[in-house]
Motif scaffolding. Sequence first.
Motif, PDB file in Angstrom:
ATOM      1  N   UNK A  77       0.836  -1.204   0.000  1.00  0.00           N
ATOM      2  CA  UNK A  77       0.000   0.000   0.000  1.00  0.00           C
ATOM      3  C   UNK A  77       0.862   1.242   0.000  1.00  0.00           C
ATOM      4  N   UNK A  78       0.380   2.253  -0.692  1.00  0.00           N
ATOM      5  CA  UNK A  78       1.068   3.534  -0.749  1.00  0.00           C
ATOM      6  C   UNK A  78       0.063   4.660  -0.807  1.00  0.00           C
ATOM      7  N   UNK A  79       0.542   5.835  -1.070  1.00  0.00           N
ATOM      8  CA  UNK A  79      -0.320   7.012  -1.168  1.00  0.00           C
ATOM      9  C   UNK A  79      -1.259   6.871  -2.367  1.00  0.00           C
ATOM     10  N   UNK A  80      -2.529   6.642  -2.104  1.00  0.00           N
ATOM     11  CA  UNK A  80      -3.531   6.608  -3.161  1.00  0.00           C
ATOM     12  C   UNK A  80      -3.654   5.319  -3.943  1.00  0.00           C
ATOM     13  N   UNK A  81      -2.900   4.281  -3.597  1.00  0.00           N
ATOM     14  CA  UNK A  81      -3.014   3.026  -4.344  1.00  0.00           C
ATOM     15  C   UNK A  81      -2.533   1.848  -3.506  1.00  0.00           C
ATOM     16  N   UNK A  82      -3.090   0.692  -3.816  1.00  0.00           N
ATOM     17  CA  UNK A  82      -2.630  -0.580  -3.273  1.00  0.00           C
ATOM     18  C   UNK A  82      -2.335  -1.484  -4.463  1.00  0.00           C
ATOM     19  N   UNK A  83      -1.314  -2.321  -4.337  1.00  0.00           N
ATOM     20  CA  UNK A  83      -1.002  -3.283  -5.386  1.00  0.00           C
ATOM     21  C   UNK A  83      -1.158  -4.668  -4.762  1.00  0.00           C
ATOM     22  N   UNK A  84      -2.044  -5.465  -5.332  1.00  0.00           N
ATOM     23  CA  UNK A  84      -2.356  -6.788  -4.816  1.00  0.00           C
ATOM     24  C   UNK A  84      -1.751  -7.856  -5.718  1.00  0.00           C
ATOM     25  N   UNK A  85      -1.060  -8.822  -5.115  1.00  0.00           N
ATOM     26  CA  UNK A  85      -0.560  -9.975  -5.851  1.00  0.00           C
ATOM     27  C   UNK A  85      -1.753 -10.893  -6.065  1.00  0.00           C
ATOM     28  N   UNK A  86      -2.106 -11.166  -7.315  1.00  0.00           N
ATOM     29  CA  UNK A  86      -3.265 -12.003  -7.609  1.00  0.00           C
ATOM     30  C   UNK A  86      -2.876 -13.400  -8.102  1.00  0.00           C
ATOM     31  N   UNK A  87      -1.760 -13.512  -8.796  1.00  0.00           N
ATOM     32  CA  UNK A  87      -1.246 -14.796  -9.280  1.00  0.00           C
ATOM     33  C   UNK A  87       0.187 -14.538  -9.744  1.00  0.00           C
ATOM     34  N   UNK A  88       0.933 -15.586 -10.114  1.00  0.00           N
ATOM     35  CA  UNK A  88       2.333 -15.371 -10.505  1.00  0.00           C
ATOM     36  C   UNK A  88       2.530 -14.362 -11.639  1.00  0.00           C
ATOM     37  N   UNK A  89       1.515 -14.156 -12.469  1.00  0.00           N
ATOM     38  CA  UNK A  89       1.667 -13.199 -13.567  1.00  0.00           C
ATOM     39  C   UNK A  89       0.587 -12.120 -13.558  1.00  0.00           C
ATOM     40  N   UNK A  90      -0.033 -11.868 -12.393  1.00  0.00           N
ATOM     41  CA  UNK A  90      -1.130 -10.901 -12.347  1.00  0.00           C
ATOM     42  C   UNK A  90      -1.079 -10.056 -11.077  1.00  0.00           C
ATOM     43  N   UNK A  91      -1.236  -8.752 -11.269  1.00  0.00           N
ATOM     44  CA  UNK A  91      -1.370  -7.795 -10.172  1.00  0.00           C
ATOM     45  C   UNK A  91      -2.691  -7.061 -10.337  1.00  0.00           C
ATOM     46  N   UNK A  92      -3.225  -6.578  -9.232  1.00  0.00           N
ATOM     47  CA  UNK A  92      -4.403  -5.727  -9.273  1.00  0.00           C
ATOM     48  C   UNK A  92      -4.063  -4.443  -8.534  1.00  0.00           C
ATOM     49  N   UNK A  93      -4.180  -3.334  -9.229  1.00  0.00           N
ATOM     50  CA  UNK A  93      -3.962  -2.024  -8.620  1.00  0.00           C
ATOM     51  C   UNK A  93      -5.331  -1.504  -8.191  1.00  0.00           C
ATOM     52  N   UNK A  94      -5.465  -1.170  -6.911  1.00  0.00           N
ATOM     53  CA  UNK A  94      -6.702  -0.617  -6.367  1.00  0.00           C
ATOM     54  C   UNK A  94      -6.430   0.837  -6.018  1.00  0.00           C
ATOM     55  N   UNK A  95      -7.248   1.730  -6.563  1.00  0.00           N
ATOM     56  CA  UNK A  95      -7.023   3.164  -6.421  1.00  0.00           C
ATOM     57  C   UNK A  95      -8.357   3.881  -6.458  1.00  0.00           C
ATOM     58  N   UNK A  96      -8.322   5.191  -6.538  1.00  0.00           N
ATOM     59  CA  UNK A  96      -9.542   5.964  -6.689  1.00  0.00           C
ATOM     60  C   UNK A  96     -10.158   5.717  -8.063  1.00  0.00           C
ATOM     61  N   UNK A  97     -11.466   5.749  -8.114  1.00  0.00           N
ATOM     62  CA  UNK A  97     -12.168   5.453  -9.361  1.00  0.00           C
ATOM     63  C   UNK A  97     -11.728   6.378 -10.495  1.00  0.00           C
ATOM     64  N   UNK A  98     -11.685   7.667 -10.214  1.00  0.00           N
ATOM     65  CA  UNK A  98     -11.321   8.637 -11.259  1.00  0.00           C
ATOM     66  C   UNK A  98      -9.844   8.579 -11.627  1.00  0.00           C
ATOM     67  N   UNK A  99      -9.003   8.062 -10.732  1.00  0.00           N
ATOM     68  CA  UNK A  99      -7.561   7.984 -10.996  1.00  0.00           C
ATOM     69  C   UNK A  99      -7.184   6.796 -11.876  1.00  0.00           C
ATOM     70  N   UNK A 100      -8.031   5.779 -11.939  1.00  0.00           N
ATOM     71  CA  UNK A 100      -7.672   4.538 -12.641  1.00  0.00           C
ATOM     72  C   UNK A 100      -7.309   4.726 -14.111  1.00  0.00           C
ATOM     73  N   UNK A 101      -8.082   5.454 -14.916  1.00  0.00           N
ATOM     74  CA  UNK A 101      -7.713   5.579 -16.328  1.00  0.00           C
ATOM     75  C   UNK A 101      -6.336   6.216 -16.538  1.00  0.00           C
ATOM     76  N   UNK A 102      -6.017   7.261 -15.783  1.00  0.00           N
ATOM     77  CA  UNK A 102      -4.719   7.917 -15.919  1.00  0.00           C
ATOM     78  C   UNK A 102      -3.573   7.023 -15.478  1.00  0.00           C
TER      79      UNK A 102
END
Length: 185
Positions: free
Chosen positions: A57-82
């Motif tokens: 976790x960091x300022x404004x985002x979390x990075x989740x390990x989902x599988x050996x080749x997959x990450x999920x970035x969780x952030x603000x809804x409006x920030x995701x496209x950028x």
Amino acid sequence: MSEVVSALAGARASGMVELADAGATGMITLRGDPAVLGAAVQAVLGLAMPEVRRVVAGEGAQVLWMSPDELLVVTGYDAAPGLAAGLAAALGDAFATVAVVSDARAVITLSGAQARDVLAKLCPVDFADFPVGCLRRTRAAQVAAAVWRTSDSDWSLICFRSVAGYVWEALATVAQPGGEVALYR
């Protein structure tokens, strides 16, 4: 991005735990070589590659390990496209994918001392040794989910938006007072 309407519409419930709809949440799936993904995450988000079954976790985002080749970035809804555009640029020509999946998923938060007991009623996971920052992909009742611990008494659960109502109702049902199992006290 169009305005999203949460599957749970800001729902809240009390029982053995406090349940809450996290509302519109930005989510970006990254697939590819972990070293390449890690470099892009570091460059764009300033966060390290999470270890197996962990969350960074960091300022404004979390990075989740989902599988050996997959990450999920969780952030603000409006920030995701950028952020997705920045990650795609950082990945360049690497064999990797970046997809904004914000509208496809829902996040439910659980708070309270009995959150592990409530989760254990629906998820086939041993929550006894489950430290803050730990993540598991699992099932919640009959559907795919991921659950991670954000603090001593706070948890997040992510599932597909199409089944969020079902997961919510299942959690609210097993969290009713009188159903305490005291497994994780």
